[in-house]
Design a protein around this motif. Structure first.
Motif, PDB file in Angstrom:
ATOM      1  N   THR A   1     -13.069  -5.076   9.842  1.00 26.69           N
ATOM      2  CA  THR A   1     -13.512  -4.441   8.630  1.00 26.69           C
ATOM      3  C   THR A   1     -12.342  -3.558   8.170  1.00 26.69           C
ATOM      4  O   THR A   1     -12.256  -3.810   6.981  1.00 26.69           O
ATOM      5  N   ARG A   2     -11.518  -3.131   9.175  1.00 31.09           N
ATOM      6  CA  ARG A   2     -10.541  -2.222   8.441  1.00 31.09           C
ATOM      7  C   ARG A   2      -9.115  -3.018   7.956  1.00 31.09           C
ATOM      8  O   ARG A   2      -8.738  -2.440   6.977  1.00 31.09           O
TER       9      ARG A   2
ATOM     10  N   ARG B   1      -3.987   5.901   1.182  1.00 28.62           N
ATOM     11  CA  ARG B   1      -3.947   7.126   0.683  1.00 28.62           C
ATOM     12  C   ARG B   1      -2.667   7.274  -0.338  1.00 28.62           C
ATOM     13  O   ARG B   1      -2.788   7.901  -1.427  1.00 28.62           O
ATOM     14  N   LYS B   2      -1.495   6.554   0.256  1.00 30.95           N
ATOM     15  CA  LYS B   2      -0.457   6.578  -0.781  1.00 30.95           C
ATOM     16  C   LYS B   2      -0.504   5.852  -1.759  1.00 30.95           C
ATOM     17  O   LYS B   2      -0.208   6.114  -3.281  1.00 30.95           O
ATOM     18  N   LEU B   3      -1.334   4.789  -2.117  1.00 27.51           N
ATOM     19  CA  LEU B   3      -1.679   4.149  -2.982  1.00 27.51           C
ATOM     20  C   LEU B   3      -2.781   4.716  -4.071  1.00 27.51           C
ATOM     21  O   LEU B   3      -2.496   4.537  -5.201  1.00 27.51           O
ATOM     22  N   ALA B   4      -3.427   5.521  -3.304  1.00 31.24           N
ATOM     23  CA  ALA B   4      -4.405   6.358  -3.973  1.00 31.24           C
ATOM     24  C   ALA B   4      -3.585   7.463  -4.940  1.00 31.24           C
ATOM     25  O   ALA B   4      -3.978   8.044  -6.039  1.00 31.24           O
TER      26      ALA B   4
ATOM     27  N   ARG C   1      -4.169   3.594  11.610  1.00 28.82           N
ATOM     28  CA  ARG C   1      -3.514   4.811  10.947  1.00 28.82           C
ATOM     29  C   ARG C   1      -2.574   4.428   9.848  1.00 28.82           C
ATOM     30  O   ARG C   1      -2.484   5.249   8.708  1.00 28.82           O
ATOM     31  N   ILE C   2      -1.802   3.365  10.029  1.00 23.81           N
ATOM     32  CA  ILE C   2      -0.795   2.832   9.061  1.00 23.81           C
ATOM     33  C   ILE C   2      -1.392   2.481   7.942  1.00 23.81           C
ATOM     34  O   ILE C   2      -1.303   2.691   6.809  1.00 23.81           O
ATOM     35  N   ARG C   3      -2.766   1.651   8.072  1.00 23.22           N
ATOM     36  CA  ARG C   3      -3.494   1.167   7.033  1.00 23.22           C
ATOM     37  C   ARG C   3      -4.148   2.339   6.160  1.00 23.22           C
ATOM     38  O   ARG C   3      -4.068   2.337   5.044  1.00 23.22           O
ATOM     39  N   ALA C   4      -4.529   3.367   6.804  1.00 19.62           N
ATOM     40  CA  ALA C   4      -5.392   4.505   6.244  1.00 19.62           C
ATOM     41  C   ALA C   4      -4.107   5.344   5.328  1.00 19.62           C
ATOM     42  O   ALA C   4      -4.390   5.939   4.262  1.00 19.62           O
TER      43      ALA C   4
END
Length: 792
Positions: A673-674, A774-777, A767-770
């Motif tokens: 899912t992640r 966040r950076k994209l946001a 964690r890399i995905r998260a």
């Protein structure tokens, strides 16, 4: 004997001690560190020299320490005339090289590292020549290849140095693998783990049905290490190393390792038709090729390097020639070559160091500015040319006494030796005379005499060549005769002195001197002629090596792209295909298919229910339209299997299965899912059938193998062992737990480590995905494009 054993072990460790201390001493003392460092080889030399009286009386000294007693493996040494002579050359010339390096590399920022490398190289070569254990011989053999790689590539910022180091490593390392195979064959067919046992076996190797295979493998190792044709090309290229390395490499160490091995094995492998054909053939070709290529060169070091190739060919030829005086000639030339070649290489280094060039066409008139260097060069050249009163004269006289016979074979090799010795005569005097005589030519540096650290080495070696010939009786008693006796495997007495062999050998000597003088007089014409011939012949083995490496790289790239295309699906498919083949093919091929068991008379309803649940889970996995449903269905099947374990009396295994299935489903669901992978599996029907067939084959294979295992008589040895010792040794009543935690503790620790690493890797991905999201946001422009994340 205990004292000799301890001192010998200490002498072998001294170079390693020097390697450790060198960087610290250079940091404190600079170039003057060469003086205390030279004590290490000097003390080792003194120890081996102290053994000469006993060795000259025919004593063979062995010793060592047990390493792996259960396999009869020892760190052991064998000291006889051959090994002690080599040890004296390695440590004696090594001491001079250490002092020479102190002056030659004075002020070099990496001088400490160089000293460490040269001491490691010295220790490795010393280990080869004194090793009694076949295994230790191989270890030190490979260590010389590694340390020579470091020394040849010392100036690693130059491409030529890196290429030469890699070439030497590939050629000699490949030969080392051949040698390892040959020694393993000797070990397996004779049960001899050391040379002292093997040398006492007489005709054991010659009568071995694998003799020819062993011989070819041994020759492969010896010929690559000692640069025999067609493997000769790596040795001249090794001149990219600093001159102290060249002088040491060519006079007393690595390039003579192959010659040493052939001499050492001559008593048990020599005397056969194959030995007396292959060694003279390859040695003779190497002898003539080396001298012809030497005439072509204008670089002082390259001229000497190619004559080293020819000298090694001469030693191989003599070792395998099988005629009277041949072994004696090889022993004499071994010592003579070490003395004059070491001196001449040091002279070439001095000339380069003090003038800035090694090009013989640009050097003239250095005699006045460098008188000591000129005297040492001239003395070494006289010995190399085989003129009295130097040790090279004794060797040349014995060579012609060995080769000069009336049969066609001897005539051919005699002609080869005369021509080659004449060319070596010309090259030796060209190196010794051309740069020093005639009008002075302008050089990049103003020439002047070198400091004592530089000229001391060649002067000492040149004087030793003179003293050895004048006091030939003592030299033969303590050096030459014991060496020849060890090579022959029986007592050998050398009596040649400055009084020559009259008759044909004397005529051949005169012919050699006359022909060599003629070539020296017209050496420019000879150089031009050889250059023209070589140009017409086209690329040689050196270019062939480059083509081989290029082809090997291209092949490896294609093979890698074929077997490692970067598709996980393909890797898994190949893995399970191999598993299915491993399980099914042996059962079918050897007629080991199990008998199908009879259907049970009674099957409980709850058992049917569990089996039905497992089948439904399997069907759900196959027909699932998205991956999340497939994961949950796979968990249902796993839980069904856990209940089956529980019903059949394995609660521990059932509990483990429950835990694994629960964690697997949870972790896989979270990860899927992640990572937002494709939700559906769009494989075509043919691919589904192929994958299903592999899965069925693996399942059938495991089932049939387990059925076959249960149909064989039960061996209760392990059961009794674990039942008996679980409490007394591991203090545990649960046998299964004791097996996993204690008896298989290391295995279990490895499994835990694998699971832990997998978990950490998954956590890192999440964690890399998260962080990326966040950076994209935040509209960070530094987010990489290859993370597979869509920008908003």
């Amino acid at each position: 004997m205990a004292g000799v054993t301890a001192l010998t072990f200490a002498a072998l460790c001294l170079p390693l001690l020097g390697a450790v201390l060198a960087p610290f001493l250079v940091r404190v003392l600079g170039a003057n560190a060469a003086w205390p460092l030279s004590l290490a080889p000097l003390l080792a030399f003194a120890h081996f020299a102290s053994l000469l009286p006993a060795i000259s009386d025919g004593e063979v000294i062995t010793g060592g320490y047990a390493w792996v007693p259960s396999f009869d493996l020892r760190f052991s040494w064998l000291l006889d005339g051959l090994s002690v002579t080599f040890a004296l050359l390695i440590t004696g010339i090594g001491m001079l090289i250490v002092l020479y390096s102190g002056g030659y590399l004075k002020g070099h920022p990496n001088q400490g590292r160089f000293f460490s490398f040269i001491f490691l190289f010295m220790g490795a070569m010393l280990g080869i020549v004194v090793s009694d254990s076949l295994l230790m011989l191989v270890v030190f053999w490979e260590l010389t290849s590694i340390t020579s790689f470091l020394l040849i590539g010392f100036d690693h910022e130059r491409e030529a140095a890196r290429r030469a180091a890699l070439q030497a490593l590939v050629v000699t390392g490949g030969g080392g693998l051949l040698l390892l195979a040959g020694l393993l064959l000797i070990w397996s067919t004779t049960n001899a783990t050391d040379l002292s046992t093997l040398l006492q076996a007489g005709d054991l190797l010659r009568a071995n049905p694998y003799y020819l295979a062993i011989l070819i493998l041994i020759l492969g190792g010896a010929f690559t290490k000692s640069a025999q044709f067609p493997f000769h090309f790596w040795l001249p290229n090794a001149m990219e190393a600093p001159t102290p390395v060249s002088a040491y490499l060519h006079s007393a160490t690595m390039v003579k390792a192959g010659v040493y091995l052939l001499m050492r094995l001559n008593p048990v492998m020599g005397g056969t038709l194959a030995w007396e054909t292959l060694l003279p053939l390859f040695g003779g070709v190497t002898l003539i090729v080396g001298t012809l290529l030497a005439i072509r060169q204008t670089d002082l070091k390259l001229q000497l390097a190619y004559t080293t190739v020819s000298s090694l060919g001469l030693l191989v030829l003599l070792t395998g020639f099988g005629a009277p005086y041949a072994i004696e000639a090889a022993a004499l030339y071994l010592v003579a070559h070490s003395l004059f070649k070491g001196a001449l290489f040091m002279v070439a280094g001095i000339v380069d160091h003090e003038t800035g060039t090694r090009d013989i066409t640009k050097l003239r008139g250095l005699r006045t500015a460098m008188p000591l260097t000129f005297a040492a060069a001239l003395a070494a050249a006289i010995s190399m040319g085989g003129l009295p009163p130097f040790f090279g004269f004794l060797a040349k006289e014995e060579i012609y006494a060995a080769l000069a016979h009336a049969d066609p074979r001897s005539i051919v090799f005699t002609l080869v030796a005369v021509v080659s010795n004449a060319l070596m005569f010309a090259v030796g005097f060209a190196v010794a005379l051309k740069p020093f005589l005639g009008p002075v030519l302008k050089t990049p540096h103003h020439p002047h005499e070198a400091p004592p650290l530089l000229w001391g080495g060649p002067v000492v070696l040149a004087l030793l060549g003179l003293v050895g010939a004048i006091f030939s009786a003592a030299a033969h008693r303590y050096i030459s005769s014991p060496t020849a006796s060890a090579i022959r495997g029986s007592s050998s007495l050398i009596e040649i002195s400055l009084i020559p062999h009259f008759g044909v050998p004397l005529l051949l000597s005169i012919l050699t001197i006359a022909l060599g003088t003629l070539v020296y007089w017209r050496i420019d014409l000879a150089r031009l002629t050889m250059a023209t011939i070589l140009r017409k012949l086209g690329p040689g083995p050196d270019r062939g090596f480059d083509s081989f490496i290029t082809g090997l790289i291209r092949l490896s790239v294609r093979v890698t792209r074929f077997v490692q295309p970067g598709r996980l699906e393909l890797y898994i498919t190949c893995t399970f295909l191999c598993v299915a083949a491993t399980l099914l093919v042996p059962l079918w091929l050897f007629g080991e298919m199990p008998m199908l068991p009879a259907w049970p008379a009674r099957v409980q309803i709850h058992e049917w229910a569990i089996f039905l649940l497992a089948v439904l889970g399997l069907v759900s996995v196959v027909i699932a339209r998205d991956r999340l449903t497939a994961i949950v269905s796979l968990g249902v099947q796993g839980f069904s299997v856990a209940i089956i374990f529980l019903l059949f009396g394995a609660p521990d295994l059932s509990f483990t299965q429950f835990m694994v299935e629960t964690l697997s489903v949870v972790i896989l669901a979270l990860v899927m899912t992640r990572l937002q992978l494709a939700p559906t599996d769009r494989r075509p029907l043919g691919q589904r059938i192929f994958d299903g067939s592999i899965a069925i084959a693996c399942g059938c294979g495991f089932s049939l193998l387990l059925m076959k295992a249960t149909q064989t008589p039960f061996n209760s040895a392990l059961t009794e062992f674990f039942s008996t010792y679980s409490k007394t040794i591991a203090h545990g009543a649960n046998v299964v737990n004791v097996i996993i935690v204690d008896f298989r503790g290391t295995d279990t620790l490895g499994e835990i480590a694998v699971v832990a690493i997998s978990g950490v890797s998954i956590l890192a991905l999440i964690r890399i995905r998260a962080q990326t999201e966040r950076k994209l946001a935040e509209n960070d422009p530094d987010v990489p494009e290859d993370l597979g994340v869509e920008r908003p």
